[in-house]
Design a protein around this motif. Sequence first.
Motif, PDB file in Angstrom:
ATOM      1  N   GLY A   1      31.569  11.066  32.293  1.00  0.00           N
ATOM      2  CA  GLY A   1      32.803  10.360  31.980  1.00  0.00           C
ATOM      3  C   GLY A   1      32.800   8.945  32.534  1.00  0.00           C
ATOM      4  N   THR A   2      34.000   8.405  32.673  1.00  0.00           N
ATOM      5  CA  THR A   2      34.142   7.048  33.192  1.00  0.00           C
ATOM      6  C   THR A   2      35.078   6.993  34.403  1.00  0.00           C
ATOM      7  OG1 THR A   2      35.945   6.649  31.629  1.00  0.00           O
ATOM      8  CG2 THR A   2      33.736   5.984  30.932  1.00  0.00           C
ATOM      9  N   GLY A   3      35.437   8.172  34.913  1.00  0.00           N
ATOM     10  CA  GLY A   3      36.347   8.200  36.055  1.00  0.00           C
ATOM     11  C   GLY A   3      37.809   8.264  35.648  1.00  0.00           C
ATOM     12  N   ASP A   4      38.062   8.721  34.423  1.00  0.00           N
ATOM     13  CA  ASP A   4      39.452   8.938  33.973  1.00  0.00           C
ATOM     14  C   ASP A   4      39.970  10.242  34.575  1.00  0.00           C
ATOM     15  OD1 ASP A   4      39.874   6.763  32.464  1.00  0.00           O
ATOM     16  OD2 ASP A   4      39.487   7.737  30.529  1.00  0.00           O
ATOM     17  N   TYR A   5      41.176  10.216  35.058  1.00  0.00           N
ATOM     18  CA  TYR A   5      41.686  11.462  35.626  1.00  0.00           C
ATOM     19  C   TYR A   5      43.178  11.613  35.370  1.00  0.00           C
ATOM     20  CZ  TYR A   5      42.871   8.124  39.264  1.00  0.00           C
ATOM     21  OH  TYR A   5      43.346   7.028  39.919  1.00  0.00           O
TER      22      TYR A   5
END
Length: 258
Positions: free
Chosen positions: A87-91
């Motif tokens: 991912g890209t660090g989306d949370y």
Amino acid sequence: MDSTEKVLQQIINYQNSNSLSDQQMADKIGCSRPLYQRTRTARIPMGGTFIRGAMRVLTETFKQGRKSTIQRITKETNINLELNIDGTGDYAINTGVRIFDHMISLFARHGLFDIKLTATGDDIHHMVEDVGICLGKAFGEALGEKKGIVRMASASVPMDETMATVVVDFGGRGYPVIKAEFSGNDLSGLPADLIRHFLESFAIEARMNLHAAIAYGINDHHKAEALFKALGRALDMATRIDERIAGELPSTKGYLEK
Ligand SMILES: [Mn+2]
């Protein structure tokens, strides 16, 4: 079969399972159609450009499969978790305990993992422990056979006066060693020992050897932050695909069994 033959076989499987033309495959790999066709039929050996292009195609496809969804409902807790390792660090984290949300968010952001998590529980101990279990299961499922990953990694992260180090090995043995002393001075709403319990549950379920140590520090919030950031960094590195391990790469997920 040597590793370049494996790569070629995987490329052929990929083409067949996605019903792509030779021209489409050549475009993806970055070579001409005749070169693709001659390589495919093994009339000429695979060149460096072909191998690099092929590995890029296989790696991208493989990554699309490194996701998992965990739903775990017991009499004590109700947890829904979605994980994308690449991912890209989306949370989006909601456990009802803000400081715990904050720590899982740091882990996601600094590990570049996409994590959606909702968790409720009859008490905080059960909730934190079960989130650890679910996160471990999620990594285990998403990593599958773990072929081609870096596997062992470490990260040390400072937070003002504190420093924490995390060392991991996704070698299939769930073994936690946690050296984290908290003094109980500043963790607003999260009993400090639950951090140890969380890390242990996570490591055992993910079947990873996890060493996590706070080298020194004073403030508990800083210690926890440094620890979760280091956890993210170390796991990011350990789960990364090493593109140099040609042929060991994507053999089970993503395209072979579509
Ligand atoms: Mn427990």
